[in-house]
Design an enzyme around this catalytic site. Structure first.
Site, PDB file in Angstrom:
ATOM      1  N   CYS A 159       0.818  -1.212   0.000  1.00  0.00           N
ATOM      2  CA  CYS A 159       0.000   0.000   0.000  1.00  0.00           C
ATOM      3  C   CYS A 159       0.853   1.264   0.000  1.00  0.00           C
ATOM      4  O   CYS A 159       0.682   2.145  -0.837  1.00  0.00           O
ATOM      5  CB  CYS A 159      -0.927  -0.032   1.211  1.00  0.00           C
ATOM      6  SG  CYS A 159      -1.903   1.441   1.399  1.00  0.00           S
ATOM      7  N   HIS A 202     -25.129  23.340   1.750  1.00  0.00           N
ATOM      8  CA  HIS A 202     -25.271  23.767   0.363  1.00  0.00           C
ATOM      9  C   HIS A 202     -24.251  24.859   0.064  1.00  0.00           C
ATOM     10  O   HIS A 202     -24.085  25.761   0.869  1.00  0.00           O
ATOM     11  CB  HIS A 202     -26.680  24.323   0.138  1.00  0.00           C
ATOM     12  CG  HIS A 202     -26.852  24.907  -1.239  1.00  0.00           C
ATOM     13  ND1 HIS A 202     -27.003  24.100  -2.354  1.00  0.00           N
ATOM     14  CD2 HIS A 202     -26.854  26.193  -1.676  1.00  0.00           C
ATOM     15  CE1 HIS A 202     -27.118  24.876  -3.431  1.00  0.00           C
ATOM     16  NE2 HIS A 202     -27.027  26.148  -3.053  1.00  0.00           N
ATOM     17  N   GLY A 239      -9.774  -3.528 -14.629  1.00  0.00           N
ATOM     18  CA  GLY A 239     -10.160  -3.459 -13.217  1.00  0.00           C
ATOM     19  C   GLY A 239      -9.619  -2.181 -12.590  1.00  0.00           C
ATOM     20  O   GLY A 239      -9.343  -1.191 -13.286  1.00  0.00           O
ATOM     21  N   VAL A 240      -9.448  -2.216 -11.277  1.00  0.00           N
ATOM     22  CA  VAL A 240      -9.074  -1.007 -10.546  1.00  0.00           C
ATOM     23  C   VAL A 240      -7.686  -0.498 -10.950  1.00  0.00           C
ATOM     24  O   VAL A 240      -7.515   0.674 -11.298  1.00  0.00           O
ATOM     25  CB  VAL A 240      -9.091  -1.258  -9.015  1.00  0.00           C
ATOM     26  CG1 VAL A 240      -9.111   0.045  -8.272  1.00  0.00           C
ATOM     27  CG2 VAL A 240     -10.289  -2.092  -8.634  1.00  0.00           C
ATOM     28  N   ALA A 264      -2.480  -6.075 -15.644  1.00  0.00           N
ATOM     29  CA  ALA A 264      -3.190  -5.763 -14.383  1.00  0.00           C
ATOM     30  C   ALA A 264      -4.421  -6.642 -14.296  1.00  0.00           C
ATOM     31  O   ALA A 264      -5.549  -6.184 -14.437  1.00  0.00           O
ATOM     32  CB  ALA A 264      -3.560  -4.288 -14.348  1.00  0.00           C
ATOM     33  N   GLY A 293      -5.256  -8.707 -11.674  1.00  0.00           N
ATOM     34  CA  GLY A 293      -5.510  -9.143 -10.310  1.00  0.00           C
ATOM     35  C   GLY A 293      -4.224  -9.361  -9.540  1.00  0.00           C
ATOM     36  O   GLY A 293      -3.119  -9.190 -10.077  1.00  0.00           O
TER      37      GLY A 293
END
Ligand code: FAD
Ligand code: NAD
Length: 468
Positions: free
Chosen positions: A42, A446, A184-185, A271, A273
């Protein structure tokens, strides 16, 4: 021989969080890491460096494309890849140094080297650069050794031109044409980084949808939006090979009609997985059992078949996400301490950091259909949001799925500006089992992007959206 209450192997978000929580609970704790820096995939080669590059390239994209409309004129705009990569390196360093500081602060012994079982209560730590191994004795072990990129057996990855995400985070030139295998991601975050700075990018995906594990409406919308920055998509294509000749790579795939597609590029990112990583652990010595796809088998308490040995994060079943690994790290520490922690896996959100961002939590519409659950849908597009119009970020929507009878929120799926942060509202609401009307009746400042969540909940509550 040093003795510990808990020994954690692997210092990623699963491992270092487990170690800190163990120390907080009063356990004498050791953390073993084979890489020179802490933080695992990570912090070193995953979440943090990819987000650093996504931010840098989004700035460039805005300066190049949208600034003019904001009334900001720039001349001589250029990408300096060395500076961009150096900044990313600095971000990584600050984060991994932060983990080293946290280990010191919590009096956790960091042991550098490859950890492997001698038996269930003894671990050997072999220094990565060679030298004598040390041994420790431990009452409990938490395995948090993570994952590595999955390889396609028919593709030889040279890690220079045919690369994984790790190398894709270090390219110091703008690729001419990057062919990405996997929509994928990782594929889409990397595709975004390089397409924004001028590379031609082609994504070849096996299924007929992008990010196919998320609510299918998200992948459809994302394909449309990313198409606008020039990314080419080849969905339903089965990759058959990738070969390098000189500085060029040829990727071949079978089209949905059974024809052959040939794409030539200077980089091919694979990429498809990630796979659990257990090499070097010598699990057999402790008698730890595995399950399918190379994962360590654990029970509902994250305990392996061997009492006192636990496993968490990417190396076990479930989503391969940093925050999932972190929750499991805390869970195991508290379990060892005799507490009764709980993780609600349904409410672990998934986020893709493209622009616009994509996020989802709870059941997808496809899952509800499959389970035969009666549900209603409330949707609100960002093009109807004043805040989104002000920032020119009008692509995307918030979609709320609620129980047809009780109105309880069952799933929230979003694509839009800054929704990586907005999804936390959905998680909070669902943890407290809120109905769509509960959220619809709460005041949302808002103008904010968060108003889209309120409006989608209003839409789910008898079609009561105000601004649509
Ligand atoms: P890891 O982080 O993989 O750490 C395992 C550690 O164990 C490594 O440091 C390894 O060196 C060490 N180790 C392995 N074996 C041994 C041994 N025998 N002895 C000693 N040490 C050992 N997730 C998100 O939630 N958000 C994101 O934005 C995100 N972006 C990502 C981007 C990329 C490019 C990639 C590749 C992944 C991304 N992920 C993201 C996924 C995330 O990185 C992982 O889910 C997470 O790191 C898993 O944590 P972990 O603790 O299980 O293992
Ligand atoms: P992924 O599972 O997200 O996507 C892989 C894609 O490759 C899938 O869409 C799959 O259908 C496709 N694929 C598989 N084989 C193929 C083939 N032969 N040809 C063409 N397409 C093929 O995996 P990933 O993108 O590699 O990411 C790995 C893990 O890392 C994921 O589990 C993800 O959760 C994690 N991650 C998370 C983030 C984030 O949270 N933002 C970012 C990056 C990575």
């Amino acid at each position: 021989m040093n003795q510990y209450d808990v020994t954690v192997i692997g210092s990623g978000p699963g491992g270092y969080v487990a170690a800190i929580r163990c120390a907080q609970l009063g356990f004498k704790t050791a953390l073993i890491e084979k890489y020179p820096t802490l933080g695992g995939t990570c912090l070193n080669v995953g979440c943090i460096p990819s987000k650093a590059l996504l931010d840098s390239t989004e700035h460039y994209h805005n300066a190049h494309i949208t600034f003019k409309e904001h009334g900001i004129e720039l001349n001589d705009l250029a990408v300096n890849m060395n500076q961009m990569m150096d900044r990313k390196g600095g971000v990584v360093k600050a984060n991994v140094d932060g983990i080293a500081y946290l280990m010191k602060k919590n009096k956790i012994d960091v042991l550098a080297g490859v950890g492997s079982f001698i038996d269930k209560n003894h671990i050997s730590i072999a220094p990565t650069g060679g030298g004598e191994a040390q041994q420790i004795e431990t009452k409990n072990v938490i395995i948090a050794t993570g994952s590595k990129p999955t390889v396609l057996p028919f593709i030889q990855q040279d890690k220079q031109r045919i690369i994984t995400s790790t190398e894709a985070l270090t390219i110091r030139e703008v690729p001419k044409h990057m062919v990405v295998i996997g929509g994928g991601v990782i594929g889409l975050e990397m595709a975004s980084i390089y397409a924004r700075i001028g590379a031609k990018v082609s994504v070849v995906e096996y299924t007929d949808s992008l990010i196919p594990t998320m609510d299918l409406a998200l992948g459809k919308e994302l394909k449309r939006i990313l198409g606008k920055i020039g990314i080419q998509f080849y969905l339903g294509h089965k990759v058959t090979g990738a070969t390098r000749a000189g500085d060029m790579v040829t990727v071949t795939a079978t089209t949905p009609k059974g024809e052959e597609l040939k794409l030539e590029g200077d980089y091919c990112l694979v990429a498809v997985g990630r796979s659990p990583y257990t090499a070097g652990l010598n699990l057999e010595a402790a008698g730890v059992q595995m399950e399918e796809r190379g994962r360590i088998k654990v029970d509902a308490h994250m305990q392996t078949n061997v009492p006192g040995i636990y496993a968490i994060g990417d190396v076990v079943r479930g989503a391969m996400l940093a925050h999932k690994a972190e929750e499991e790290g805390t869970f195991v520490a508290e379990t060892i301490a005799g507490q009764k922690p709980h993780i609600n896996y349904l409410l672990i959100p998934g986020v893709v950091y493209t622009w616009p961002e994509v996020a989802g939590v709870g059941y997808t519409e496809e899952q509800l259909k499959q389970e035969g659950k009666a549900y209603k849908v409330g949707s609100f597009p960002f093009k109807a949001s004043g805040r989104a119009r002000a920032s020119m970020d009008t692509d995307g929507f918030v979609k709320v799925l609620a129980d047809k009878t009780t109105d309880e929120i069952l799933g929230v799926h979003m694509i839009g500006p800054r929704i990586a942060d907005l999804i936390a509202e959905a998680v909070t609401a669902m943890e407290f089992r809120a109905s769509a009307e509960d959220v619809a009746r709460m005041s949302h400042a808002h103008p904010t992007y968060a108003e889209a969540m309120k409006e989608a909940c209003l839409a789910a509550t008898d079609n009561r959206a105000i601004h649509m």
